[in-house]
Design a protein around this motif. Structure first.
Motif, PDB file in Angstrom:
ATOM      1  N   ALA A   1       0.846  -1.195   0.000  1.00 44.15           N
ATOM      2  CA  ALA A   1       0.000   0.000   0.000  1.00 44.15           C
ATOM      3  C   ALA A   1       0.882   1.246   0.000  1.00 44.15           C
ATOM      4  O   ALA A   1       1.835   1.335   0.775  1.00 44.15           O
ATOM      5  CB  ALA A   1      -0.910   0.000   1.225  1.00 44.15           C
ATOM      6  N   PRO A   2       0.582   2.245  -0.847  1.00 41.91           N
ATOM      7  CA  PRO A   2       1.462   3.419  -0.958  1.00 41.91           C
ATOM      8  C   PRO A   2       1.491   4.304   0.273  1.00 41.91           C
ATOM      9  O   PRO A   2       2.416   5.111   0.427  1.00 41.91           O
ATOM     10  CB  PRO A   2       0.912   4.171  -2.171  1.00 41.91           C
ATOM     11  CG  PRO A   2      -0.486   3.683  -2.330  1.00 41.91           C
ATOM     12  CD  PRO A   2      -0.502   2.284  -1.832  1.00 41.91           C
ATOM     13  N   GLU A   3       0.509   4.176   1.196  1.00 45.22           N
ATOM     14  CA  GLU A   3       0.480   5.053   2.368  1.00 45.22           C
ATOM     15  C   GLU A   3       1.254   4.495   3.558  1.00 45.22           C
ATOM     16  O   GLU A   3       1.408   5.189   4.579  1.00 45.22           O
ATOM     17  CB  GLU A   3      -0.966   5.336   2.788  1.00 45.22           C
ATOM     18  CG  GLU A   3      -1.719   4.151   3.408  1.00 45.22           C
ATOM     19  CD  GLU A   3      -2.462   3.322   2.383  1.00 45.22           C
ATOM     20  OE1 GLU A   3      -3.507   2.752   2.733  1.00 45.22           O
ATOM     21  OE2 GLU A   3      -1.980   3.249   1.232  1.00 45.22           O
TER      22      GLU A   3
ATOM     23  N   GLY B   1       2.840   7.610  -4.985  1.00 40.13           N
ATOM     24  CA  GLY B   1       3.394   6.271  -4.867  1.00 40.13           C
ATOM     25  C   GLY B   1       3.821   5.718  -6.206  1.00 40.13           C
ATOM     26  O   GLY B   1       4.907   5.129  -6.334  1.00 40.13           O
ATOM     27  N   VAL B   2       2.977   5.878  -7.226  1.00 40.49           N
ATOM     28  CA  VAL B   2       3.331   5.426  -8.565  1.00 40.49           C
ATOM     29  C   VAL B   2       4.583   6.141  -9.050  1.00 40.49           C
ATOM     30  O   VAL B   2       5.505   5.517  -9.610  1.00 40.49           O
ATOM     31  CB  VAL B   2       2.156   5.656  -9.534  1.00 40.49           C
ATOM     32  CG1 VAL B   2       2.582   5.381 -10.982  1.00 40.49           C
ATOM     33  CG2 VAL B   2       0.971   4.765  -9.161  1.00 40.49           C
ATOM     34  N   GLU B   3       4.656   7.449  -8.824  1.00 34.55           N
ATOM     35  CA  GLU B   3       5.830   8.216  -9.246  1.00 34.55           C
ATOM     36  C   GLU B   3       7.081   7.770  -8.506  1.00 34.55           C
ATOM     37  O   GLU B   3       8.171   7.684  -9.079  1.00 34.55           O
ATOM     38  CB  GLU B   3       5.578   9.708  -9.015  1.00 34.55           C
ATOM     39  CG  GLU B   3       4.509  10.291  -9.921  1.00 34.55           C
ATOM     40  CD  GLU B   3       4.117  11.714  -9.541  1.00 34.55           C
ATOM     41  OE1 GLU B   3       4.526  12.165  -8.440  1.00 34.55           O
ATOM     42  OE2 GLU B   3       3.389  12.363 -10.322  1.00 34.55           O
ATOM     43  N   ALA B   4       6.936   7.450  -7.217  1.00 34.23           N
ATOM     44  CA  ALA B   4       8.088   7.040  -6.418  1.00 34.23           C
ATOM     45  C   ALA B   4       8.666   5.713  -6.884  1.00 34.23           C
ATOM     46  O   ALA B   4       9.862   5.443  -6.673  1.00 34.23           O
ATOM     47  CB  ALA B   4       7.696   6.945  -4.944  1.00 34.23           C
ATOM     48  N   LEU B   5       7.846   4.878  -7.499  1.00 32.58           N
ATOM     49  CA  LEU B   5       8.334   3.580  -7.963  1.00 32.58           C
ATOM     50  C   LEU B   5       9.199   3.699  -9.205  1.00 32.58           C
ATOM     51  O   LEU B   5       9.854   2.724  -9.602  1.00 32.58           O
ATOM     52  CB  LEU B   5       7.151   2.639  -8.223  1.00 32.58           C
ATOM     53  CG  LEU B   5       6.388   2.206  -6.968  1.00 32.58           C
ATOM     54  CD1 LEU B   5       5.132   1.436  -7.347  1.00 32.58           C
ATOM     55  CD2 LEU B   5       7.271   1.381  -6.045  1.00 32.58           C
ATOM     56  N   GLY B   6       9.217   4.878  -9.833  1.00 31.29           N
ATOM     57  CA  GLY B   6      10.116   5.119 -10.947  1.00 31.29           C
ATOM     58  C   GLY B   6       9.803   4.284 -12.172  1.00 31.29           C
ATOM     59  O   GLY B   6       8.673   3.839 -12.377  1.00 31.29           O
ATOM     60  N   GLU B   7      10.835   4.063 -12.991  1.00 34.36           N
ATOM     61  CA  GLU B   7      10.660   3.337 -14.239  1.00 34.36           C
ATOM     62  C   GLU B   7      10.532   1.842 -13.979  1.00 34.36           C
ATOM     63  O   GLU B   7      11.068   1.318 -13.020  1.00 34.36           O
ATOM     64  CB  GLU B   7      11.837   3.606 -15.178  1.00 34.36           C
ATOM     65  CG  GLU B   7      11.927   5.047 -15.645  1.00 34.36           C
ATOM     66  CD  GLU B   7      10.672   5.500 -16.377  1.00 34.36           C
ATOM     67  OE1 GLU B   7      10.177   4.725 -17.228  1.00 34.36           O
ATOM     68  OE2 GLU B   7      10.176   6.598 -16.095  1.00 34.36           O
TER      69      GLU B   7
END
Length: 404
Positions: free
Chosen positions: A169-171, A204-210
């Protein structure tokens, strides 16, 4: 024991982007050597049978079947679940675990790693324990925790390269550290069992990168999409439309309405959808009591729900949280086509090539194409299996079940 299958199959052939109404698939050894219209095939071709020929299906979220449970069963029973799903056309699968005490997670990961290294499964999916308590669903709330890189390292070590996916979970505290560690080890991060708002999900999606990302059973285990509080659903749909994320759907008519399945296909297409069974031990079994990790589950009318304290098996149980599925990916493909009106090629893509690519095996499974493994599912007009071919061979057990 296995039997070599015919080197040439004829019927309605579903490729990755089209349907050949009268097609031929040629198998040489464990690979496909040719696919195309029957009129262009060389040699003596068999008569058209009226069957439909699909690529072997791929399930990236499955907890068990035929009475066996990946989170619970011993080494001698794990292949029972694999064989059940394989007999229904799932030739490639991840074995999914659920949140459990650390020692249990590590031990089961180690057992499943043996199946992975033996070539029986494509890897392990760990669903938890870094999940939201508010959206734990059929996950054991006592086993949930903040992101713990040390525990993750122990799980990965136990897997010996078998762990291919993890839901988180991203939070949660430590999300970025866990995400970085998953990327470092080539493990697919999957967003799910989350109570995050839309902004937190986006970050969260952005933090996971490529790299590939999935959403664990979209809509389930997360807040309802409300127009003033869109939550993770809107962000996952938007990310999928941009080609950033693949959406798992349990399109069994229980977890999702058929109209919801059709809408998601219309919005993002089969290239961004992975149909997943989320099946537990009761798949292929009678109604009754089963286990899913540390929790007890009651199955009635083929619907699995948590058994809560004080349940008597009566109507009150209908309000309990859904606890996994009892279908196979073939059931979901059939329902997508027949009930939701999804085009056949799109539904098959979501059950084969998209999930195969998601877990890094899309270069050799999930398509009927020359050079790919001869993983082939032949079904009748009711989408019931007539043949299941894996690596160019059909098992005796599967053949016997088709004759019965």
């Amino acid at each position: 024991m296995t039997n070599a299958v015919s080197t040439m199959l004829r019927g309605r052939v579903v490729t990755v982007d089209t349907v050949v109404e009268d097609g031929v698939v040629v198998v040489e050894g464990d690979r496909i050597s040719w696919v195309g219209p029957a009129g262009s095939a060389s040699g003596q071709i068999p008569p058209h049978t009226g069957s439909t020929i699909l690529p072997g299906l791929v399930d990236v979220h499955c907890h068990g079947g035929a009475g066996a449970s990946f989170p619970d069963s011993g080494s001698g029973d794990l292949m029972t679940a694999v064989r059940h799903h394989r007999s229904r056309g799932t030739t490639t699968m991840l074995a999914s675990l659920v949140s459990a005490p650390a020692d249990r997670l590590i031990a089961q990961t180690s057992l499943l790693a043996d199946l992975y290294h033996g070539g029986d499964i494509a890897g392990v999916h760990v669903e938890g324990p870094f999940l939201s308590l508010a959206r734990c669903g059929a996950q054991d709330p006592n086993s949930l925790r903040a992101g713990d890189p040390g525990l993750l390292r122990e799980i990965l070590d136990a897997g010996r390269g078998a762990v291919k996916s993890m839901t988180l979970a991203p939070e949660i505290d430590g999300f970025v550290r866990i995400g970085d560690a998953l990327r470092e080890h080539g493990v697919l991060p999957s967003i799910g069992h989350t109570d995050a708002d839309a902004l937190t999900t986006r970050r969260g999606v952005e933090a996971l990168g490529e790299g590939p990302i999935s959403a664990t059973h979209l809509f389930n285990g997360m807040p309802t999409w409300h127009h003033r509080a869109p939550g993770p659903v809107s962000e996952c749909l938007a990310a999928a439309a941009k080609g950033r994320i693949v959406l798992e759907l349990i399109g069994d008519g229980v977890h999702l309405a058929d109209e919801t399945v059709r809408a998601v296909f219309d919005l993002v297409g089969g290239e961004r959808i992975a149909l997943v069974s989320d099946a537990m031990a009761a798949a292929g079994m009678r109604d009754g009591r089963y286990r899913l990790g540390p929790l007890e589950v009651t199955v009635r009318g083929s619907v699995a729900r948590l058994s809560l304290e004080g349940d008597d098996g009566g109507t009150d149980q209908d309000a309990n949280p859904i606890a996994g599925g009892t279908s196979t990916v073939l059931d979901l493909v059939r329902r997508a086509v027949v009930n939701a009106g999804v085009p056949l090629a799109e539904a098959v893509r979501a059950g084969s090539s998209t999930p195969a690519s998601l877990i890094g095996v899309g270069h050799e499974v999930g398509r009927l194409a020359p050079g790919f493994f001869a993983d082939i599912l032949v079904v009748d007009s009711a989408f019931e299996p007539e043949q299941v071919i894996r690596r160019g061979e059909r098992t005796q057990r599967e053949a016997a079940s088709w004759r019965s």
